[in-house]
Design a protein around this motif. Sequence first.
Motif, PDB file in Angstrom:
ATOM      1  N   GLY A  29       5.315   6.487   1.073  1.00 25.28           N
ATOM      2  CA  GLY A  29       5.126   5.046   1.063  1.00 25.28           C
ATOM      3  C   GLY A  29       3.785   4.593   1.582  1.00 25.28           C
ATOM      4  O   GLY A  29       2.822   5.357   1.668  1.00 25.28           O
ATOM      5  N   SER A  30       3.746   3.328   1.941  1.00 29.46           N
ATOM      6  CA  SER A  30       2.500   2.633   2.263  1.00 29.46           C
ATOM      7  C   SER A  30       2.077   2.834   3.709  1.00 29.46           C
ATOM      8  O   SER A  30       2.908   2.971   4.611  1.00 29.46           O
ATOM      9  CB  SER A  30       2.662   1.133   1.986  1.00 29.46           C
ATOM     10  N   ASN A  51      -0.688   0.788   6.150  1.00 29.09           N
ATOM     11  CA  ASN A  51      -1.550  -0.399   6.194  1.00 29.09           C
ATOM     12  C   ASN A  51      -2.078  -0.647   7.597  1.00 29.09           C
ATOM     13  O   ASN A  51      -1.571  -0.093   8.582  1.00 29.09           O
ATOM     14  CB  ASN A  51      -0.777  -1.665   5.792  1.00 29.09           C
ATOM     15  N   GLY A  86       2.361  -1.338   7.345  1.00 22.77           N
ATOM     16  CA  GLY A  86       2.750  -0.739   6.072  1.00 22.77           C
ATOM     17  C   GLY A  86       4.204  -0.322   6.146  1.00 22.77           C
ATOM     18  O   GLY A  86       4.623   0.327   7.114  1.00 22.77           O
ATOM     19  N   GLY A 135       1.282   9.636   1.851  1.00 23.68           N
ATOM     20  CA  GLY A 135       0.642   8.358   1.587  1.00 23.68           C
ATOM     21  C   GLY A 135      -0.865   8.507   1.530  1.00 23.68           C
ATOM     22  O   GLY A 135      -1.385   9.611   1.315  1.00 23.68           O
ATOM     23  N   THR A 137      -8.456   0.721   3.179  1.00 26.49           N
ATOM     24  CA  THR A 137      -7.067   0.954   3.561  1.00 26.49           C
ATOM     25  C   THR A 137      -6.238  -0.280   3.205  1.00 26.49           C
ATOM     26  O   THR A 137      -6.756  -1.394   3.172  1.00 26.49           O
ATOM     27  CB  THR A 137      -6.997   1.218   5.077  1.00 26.49           C
ATOM     28  N   GLY A 138      -4.966  -0.082   2.924  1.00 22.93           N
ATOM     29  CA  GLY A 138      -4.091  -1.223   2.675  1.00 22.93           C
ATOM     30  C   GLY A 138      -4.112  -2.203   3.830  1.00 22.93           C
ATOM     31  O   GLY A 138      -4.205  -1.802   4.999  1.00 22.93           O
ATOM     32  N   PRO A 158      -2.843  -3.903  -1.494  1.00 23.02           N
ATOM     33  CA  PRO A 158      -2.464  -2.482  -1.485  1.00 23.02           C
ATOM     34  C   PRO A 158      -3.563  -1.518  -1.076  1.00 23.02           C
ATOM     35  O   PRO A 158      -3.300  -0.527  -0.375  1.00 23.02           O
ATOM     36  CB  PRO A 158      -2.016  -2.231  -2.926  1.00 23.02           C
ATOM     37  N   ASN A 181      -3.101   2.426  -0.957  1.00 22.37           N
ATOM     38  CA  ASN A 181      -1.718   2.715  -1.342  1.00 22.37           C
ATOM     39  C   ASN A 181      -1.561   2.859  -2.851  1.00 22.37           C
ATOM     40  O   ASN A 181      -0.634   3.531  -3.320  1.00 22.37           O
ATOM     41  CB  ASN A 181      -0.788   1.617  -0.822  1.00 22.37           C
ATOM     42  N   GLU A 203       5.940  -0.556  -1.896  1.00 18.41           N
ATOM     43  CA  GLU A 203       4.548  -0.939  -1.662  1.00 18.41           C
ATOM     44  C   GLU A 203       3.573   0.097  -2.210  1.00 18.41           C
ATOM     45  O   GLU A 203       2.376   0.010  -1.961  1.00 18.41           O
ATOM     46  CB  GLU A 203       4.289  -1.154  -0.164  1.00 18.41           C
ATOM     47  N   ILE A 204       4.094   1.080  -2.939  1.00 17.69           N
ATOM     48  CA  ILE A 204       3.278   2.031  -3.687  1.00 17.69           C
ATOM     49  C   ILE A 204       3.661   1.895  -5.153  1.00 17.69           C
ATOM     50  O   ILE A 204       4.649   1.229  -5.480  1.00 17.69           O
ATOM     51  CB  ILE A 204       3.483   3.480  -3.182  1.00 17.69           C
TER      52      ILE A 204
END
Length: 301
Positions: A9-10, A12, A40, A60, A92-93, A111, A114, A140-141
């Motif tokens: 996943g993300s 952030n 994230g 990620g 970066t996200g 995003p 991501n 979120e991806i």
Amino acid sequence: MGHDVVVVGSVNADLVLQVDRRPLPGETVLGQDAVTLPGGKGANQAVAAARLGASVAMVGAVGTDAHAAVALDLLTSAGVDLTHVRTVDGPTGLAVVTLAGDGENSIVVVPGANAAVTPASVDAADAVLTGARVCVLQAEIPLGTVAHAARLAHDAGVRVLLNVAPATALRDDVVRLADPLVVNEHEAALLLGHPLDAGVEAAQGAAAELAGRGAASVVVTLGASGVVGHEHGAAWSWPAVPVEVRDTTGAGDAFVGALAAALAAGDPLRDAARFATRVAAASVTRLGAQPSYPWATDPLP
């Protein structure tokens, strides 16, 4: 031995803006403070599970900007395996969180890196993913990556915890891989294609309807109204734990991370959800997402 939980996943950085109230459309308001914190959904859930004692790996990506160090800080201190978190060119996200005095928030997510979490990223982490007990996924991806990881984990006999957040319309063939599917009321409504009435009874009906689409189990989180679930044709619910709310940012991720840790430890879904509601309640009493998550030795409300 494999990890208890692998999160795809993300990752952030969260720019949190504290205000008395969120601005109306076209309005400017003055804020009291601004702070950048790790965030994230994927990283939040990984940190939440790891702080509770689970062995966790993250799949990620972060960028080459200064936000990368912030985004990885608490993942590192929680002991999350970052072998499969790549660094890619670009930002970066980033999530911009407007936090009002009542603890509620509005969030805009960009995003960034991501978007570079592709099916190839998942394949590169094949051994880690297929050796875990629980695979945690969010939205979120890229959704193609979510579907690919879910199929790979499911086919390897790994339990797939699919959190459809932020709200998005996933195909039924992906939903059928979830055990559990975890959504809030808004996410459930989008998946079902119709609005939901407020309340526990309506949420239980939504959970049953989603289970009818093939998910082995469904959990619907209701914030201050608690959580409901559906599995093996039966419904259950738990009330929320009353606490003084300071910041709701990341509370849903605290719930998901705690749920994953408990499921990996062998707890039944209903018991795992009750534990997760207590972890989420603890998280809203403190500022931020990851910094608010309790450790295994911390008392829970």
